[in-house]
Scaffold this motif. Structure first.
Motif, PDB file in Angstrom:
ATOM      1  N   CYS A 263     -57.774  22.288   6.392  1.00 10.39           N
ATOM      2  CA  CYS A 263     -58.401  22.014   5.089  1.00 10.39           C
ATOM      3  C   CYS A 263     -59.207  20.710   5.119  1.00 10.39           C
ATOM      4  O   CYS A 263     -58.695  19.656   5.482  1.00 10.39           O
ATOM      5  CB  CYS A 263     -57.337  21.953   3.995  1.00 10.39           C
ATOM      6  SG  CYS A 263     -58.040  21.707   2.363  1.00 10.39           S
ATOM      7  N   CYS A 274     -56.596  24.781  -0.269  1.00 11.75           N
ATOM      8  CA  CYS A 274     -55.996  25.540   0.846  1.00 11.75           C
ATOM      9  C   CYS A 274     -54.710  26.243   0.394  1.00 11.75           C
ATOM     10  O   CYS A 274     -53.927  26.697   1.225  1.00 11.75           O
ATOM     11  CB  CYS A 274     -55.737  24.623   2.032  1.00 11.75           C
ATOM     12  SG  CYS A 274     -54.652  23.228   1.654  1.00 11.75           S
ATOM     13  N   TRP A 279     -54.411  25.173   5.610  1.00 11.66           N
ATOM     14  CA  TRP A 279     -55.398  25.947   6.379  1.00 11.66           C
ATOM     15  C   TRP A 279     -56.237  26.828   5.461  1.00 11.66           C
ATOM     16  O   TRP A 279     -55.733  27.347   4.473  1.00 11.66           O
ATOM     17  CB  TRP A 279     -54.696  26.840   7.411  1.00 11.66           C
ATOM     18  CG  TRP A 279     -53.976  26.055   8.471  1.00 11.66           C
ATOM     19  CD1 TRP A 279     -52.670  25.696   8.439  1.00 11.66           C
ATOM     20  CD2 TRP A 279     -54.528  25.534   9.676  1.00 11.66           C
ATOM     21  NE1 TRP A 279     -52.359  24.970   9.569  1.00 11.66           N
ATOM     22  CE2 TRP A 279     -53.481  24.863  10.345  1.00 11.66           C
ATOM     23  CE3 TRP A 279     -55.797  25.567  10.259  1.00 11.66           C
ATOM     24  CZ2 TRP A 279     -53.671  24.222  11.582  1.00 11.66           C
ATOM     25  CZ3 TRP A 279     -55.985  24.940  11.487  1.00 11.66           C
ATOM     26  CH2 TRP A 279     -54.932  24.269  12.129  1.00 11.66           C
ATOM     27  N   ILE A 280     -57.496  27.014   5.820  1.00 11.30           N
ATOM     28  CA  ILE A 280     -58.375  27.882   5.035  1.00 11.30           C
ATOM     29  C   ILE A 280     -58.881  29.009   5.933  1.00 11.30           C
ATOM     30  O   ILE A 280     -59.448  28.762   7.014  1.00 11.30           O
ATOM     31  CB  ILE A 280     -59.575  27.083   4.479  1.00 11.30           C
ATOM     32  CG1 ILE A 280     -59.078  25.978   3.548  1.00 11.30           C
ATOM     33  CG2 ILE A 280     -60.542  28.006   3.757  1.00 11.30           C
ATOM     34  CD1 ILE A 280     -60.162  25.045   3.084  1.00 11.30           C
TER      35      ILE A 280
END
Ligand code: PHE
Length: 343
Positions: A263, A274, A279-280
C-alpha cells in the motif's frame, strides 16, 4: 441690406448648430431654395436704381456663396465627428485583461495510459493496438478458451454476431501479435478499451480500459515477470513499493498469478485504501500457456513468455483517490477539470 447681414448671421449660427447631415441639408434648402427668406429681399429689386440692383444682386450672390461654404465646412466637421466617434468606440485597450480561453484537459485514464506507455517504452517495449470489435477466435479460442469453457462466464460479452463481439480483454492483441510475429521474439504493451456485460456500480463498468503486456523469447521465466512488474510499480507508486504474487487462474497463462503491490498510502501497516491488509490487488499475470504459443505457430519447447493485464481504471483510482469508476465515463467537466494541473 441690414436684413441680409442679419440673415447671414442667423444662417451661420443655425448651420453651425446642425448636428446631422439631414439637419444640414434641410437648412441649406431653407436658405437657398424656393421658399428662402431671400425672396422677400429680392422683392425690393423693383424699387431700386440700376446701381442699387447691381449692388443688391452682388450681395445676394455673395450670401448664397457664403451659405454654400458654411454648409461645406459644417458637413466636413460632422463627418469628422462621426469618424472620431467610431474610432473611440472601436478603440482597443491593450491594458485590458485578455479573454481566458476554455481549454480541455487530458482525460485521467489517458494520462495514466501515457505514463504506463512511457515506462514500458523506456524498458524496450513497443505499443501495439487492435480492434475493439474482435472475432471470438482471437478474444477467446486462441487464448485457450474454447466454446463452452466455463472461464467465458467470467467475461460476459456483448456479441455482435455469433463470431464477433466487443473484446472483453486486450489479450486479443496478444494473439494478433503472436500471429504476425511468426515465431519471432515479442515485447509489447497493448492499451485499449474493453467491454463486459457488467452491472455498473462504484467499482464496475461495462466499459473499461486495460493495458496488457506480452514478452516472448527463448529464456523467459517467472522471475523476469516479477522483476519487470516490480520496476513498473516502483515507477507508478513510489520507489519503496514491494510486490507479491498469489496463485490464480487464467486460461491463457500457466502458472497464473494475482499481483499485489504494498500500500502506497500506509506503507503496509494497514489503512482503508488497502482494506487494512497492507496490500492492494493490482493486476493479473502469468507465463503464457504452451497451448496459446502452439496455436499461434510457436514451438513452446523453445520459446516461452509472460503476460500481464493491468486495469487502468483501478490504477487511476488509486493514483488520484477517486472512489467511483463511473466518474470516468459521465463527462462531468467539474470532475475532468481537476486533472488540468501540470499540463
Ligand atoms: N486478460 C485478463 C483479464 O482481463 C488479465 C490478464 C492478462 C491475466 C494477461 C494474465 C495475463 O482478466
Amino acid at each position: 441690406m441690414a436684413d441680409l447681414e442679419k440673415m447671414l448671421q442667423d444662417a451661420s449660427s443655425e448651420i453651425q448648430a446642425c448636428n446631422t447631415q439631414n439637419e444640414l441639408n434641410e437648412k441649406k434648402a431653407f436658405y437657398l431654395g424656393k421658399k428662402s427668406p431671400l425672396n422677400e429681399i429680392m422683392k425690393q429689386m423693383a424699387t431700386l436704381s440700376i446701381e442699387g440692383k447691381k449692388e443688391l444682386g452682388q450681395k445676394v450672390n455673395a450670401f448664397k456663396t457664403k451659405i454654400e461654404e458654411l454648409v461645406v465646412v459644417r458637413r466636413k466637421e460632422l463627418e469628422q465627428i462621426a469618424i472620431n466617434e467610431k474610432l473611440m468606440s472601436e478603440t482597443i485597450d491593450v491594458t485590458m485583461p485578455g479573454k481566458v480561453l476554455n481549454t480541455g484537459s487530458i482525460h485521467p485514464l489517458n494520462k495514466v495510459i501515457d505514463e504506463l506507455n512511457t515506462i514500458f517504452i523506456g524498458m524496450g517495449y513497443n505499443v501495439a493496438e487492435g480492434p475493439e470489435v474482435e472475432i471470438d477466435k482471437y478474444n477467446f479460442e486462441m487464448l485457450n478458451v474454447p466454446v463452452g469453457h466455463p472461464a467465458r462466464d467470467m467475461q460476459d460479452s456483448f456479441y455482435i454476431t455469433e463470431e464477433t463481439l466487443l473484446r472483453t480483454q486486450t489479450s486479443s492483441v496478444q494473439v494478433r501479435t503472436l500471429l504476425e510475429a511468426k515465431g519471432k521474439p515479442i515485447k509489447i504493451v497493448c492499451p485499449g478499451r474493453v467491454y463486459r456485460r457488467d452491472d455498473d456500480d462504484a467499482t464496475h463498468s461495462h466499459q473499461f480500459m486495460q493495458i496488457e503486456g506480452l514478452v516472448v523469447d527463448e529464456n523467459i521465466t517467472l522471475s523476469d515477470l516479477k522483476g519487470t512488474l516490480q520496476k513498473v510499480m516502483e515507477k507508478m507508486f513510489g520507489s519503496d513499493r514491494k510486490i507479491r504474487f498469489r496463485p490464480s487462474f487464467f486460461p491463457f497463462t500457466e502458472p497464473s498469478v494475482e499481483v499485489d503491490v504494498s500500500c502506497f498510502k500506509c506503507g503496509g501497516k494497514g489503512c482503508p485504501i488497502c482494506k487494512k491488509s497492507g496490500w492492494i490487488e493490482i493486476l493479473g499475470a502469468g507465463m503464457v500457456h504452451p497451448n496459446v504459443l502452439e496455436m499461434a505457430g510457436y514451438d513452446s519447447t523453445k520459446m516461452r513468455g509472460f503476460a500481464f493485464g493491468i486495469g487502468v481504471e483501478r490504477v487511476t483510482m488509486l493514483r488520484y483517490g477517486i472512489d467511483d469508476i463511473r466518474n470516468f465515463y459521465i463527462d462531468d467537466v467539474r470532475f475532468l477539470n481537476q486533472f488540468k494541473k501540470g499540463e
